[in-house]
Write an enzyme that holds these catalytic residues in place. Sequence first.
Site: not given
Length: 662
Positions: A371-373, A375, A377-378, A394, A489
């Site tokens: 689905l995405g990556e 800083g 991990g993916a 994750k 964040d």
Amino acid sequence: MSARRLALSLISILLVAGHGAPGVGASLSFDFDFSSASTFSLTDFKTDGDAAYHGGLFDLTANSYSADITSSVGRVAYAHPVQLRDNATGQAASFTTAFSFAINITDVNNKGDGMAFFLGHYPSELPPNSHGGALGLCTDYCVNQTSGADRFVAVEFDTFNDTWDPNLTYDHFGIDVNSIVSISNVSLPSFSLHRTMSARVDYNGSTGVLNVELQFGPRRMFYGATPTYNVSAKVDLASVLPEQVAIGFSAATGASIELHQLLSWSFSLVTPGSSSTASTSGGASASSSSRTGLKVALGITSAVSLLLCIAILGLLRALRRQHLAFAEIQLESEARSKLMDEEFEKGSGPKRFDYGQLAAATRDFSDEEKLGEGGFGAVYRGFLKELGLHAAIKRVSRGSVQGRKEYTSEVKIISRLRHRNLVQLMGWCHEGRELLLVYELMPNGSLDAHLYNPNVLLTWPVRFKIVLGLGSALLYLHQEWEQCVVHRDIKPSNIMLDASFGAKLGDFGLARLSDHGLGGSHTTNLAGTMGYIDPECVVTGRAGPESDVYSFGVVLLEISCGRPPVVLGRQDEDNQNQVVGRERLVEWVWGLYGGGAVVEAADERMGGDFDRGEVERVMVVGLACAHPDSSLRPTIRQAVSMLQCEVTLPTLPYKMPTPKYS
């Protein structure tokens, strides 16, 4: 001796044998893993500028600027001279070096300039005025050839396309010889020089060919690996550089913040020495020479055989130690797992999954399910057959020390939180070196994927719903839970959207806990994403609820305006590759507010189809939250009350105040 270090030693032996036996010069070999103190000593390094060792790695540049500093430059070099060539023969050395490094871009709109591996004058000295595109290699952007003590050969990893760089993409890497204009380079996908990478540089002293291999991802064994990108050039190091050189790394930034880090470094070199051949006359002399040559040859063979036997014995011992070390790691992992299990069991919801379950759910973590990556991990889409549910899984990168810290932080905090506007943690897995977290799957992904998708339009009612949901999540974290949780964040990519586009805040890897009523901010390391980080936090290093409120304010403006926190300015008319100026969202909206036209900042894509009163309210609350003076910002409870029309809006200065930080 590690397997990697042993491999480098074997390479050294082969290099010695390949150059001939008589007259072989000194060799050099080291293998430093900066996360393991047993592999190096800080006395072996010389740092200049902003470079410094920070627990497990070398930072080459700073990650923040003060009011009077607008660039950063640094070097870290091997503290001892390296014999590059033999003075008698003039023959250059052959060497192999491999290193892992990271370039952390906090804002793709404000990135640059890059880092480099270099060979240059010994002792290493940071050239004056070598910031920005000079990459810490030379003074005043040495587009023309340098000479004398300023000579260098470098492999650059460049994240900004200056006028002398290739302009196909933002990123490239290349080989530089006495100039920052590369003699050979390869363009890379834009923004690919980001996070952890590995590189290997080989130089053949006989052919003069310098070859560089670059791979994206954490450090790995290069020997036998397939390179991702490759660049090479012929460089006569013996004529370009002096007999003894300094080797190391340099990096620089200009008007933007970008962090450059060195994680590990291995190096192996053999300098060939001189060899003399005695003149011969007559048969007796020739026969004597032949016998002498035979003895020398036998001696060489015996010596090489002895070295190989020693190497094989060393390899067997290393493998045995590696096996014992692996057993210790397993025991340590089991102990850590027990502690983590106890931590999780304090909560009532999340459960433990087996690694096999999660691998099967994600089709062995296939790219099709990614689905995405981020800083560290993916994230993968997975279907948990046992529960009949889809989930987001994750997977923390194995080589990421910071990722493991964030994993620990996340499980300690999010496993205990329960709120409708927070992403729910379903479970976890920590087996061996694998660390995984299992979350509820958000069908509509993250907010940024919709806010900047040209094929999707978020209507104002949906945007206002997201604003209220995010405010509710922060109110719970700051004031309604048993402790105060500072997220650190908050940004659109961490705001997930459920099936009905309700907002759920996720990613608590940087979050910190404090007790209610302590007052003031607590000191911490700078964390978060540039553009959303409270500027006062950047300067003072203090973060607390008020810094989360600042990020909340920026996100409110971003949702209302459909613009990122920082927008690149116009292109230079004479040079289309040169961007002139940057525009910050908070300053732009504040300027319209001072002119009584704040609603004009609303996202043009909405075509005026919105409630003007609500848009104005969200923008004014956003500006109040992003006030430069943290003491004048509302609390999150006050901000939410303003958004819900329970409290009147504040009257802000017509001009954005100048910050005064202490």
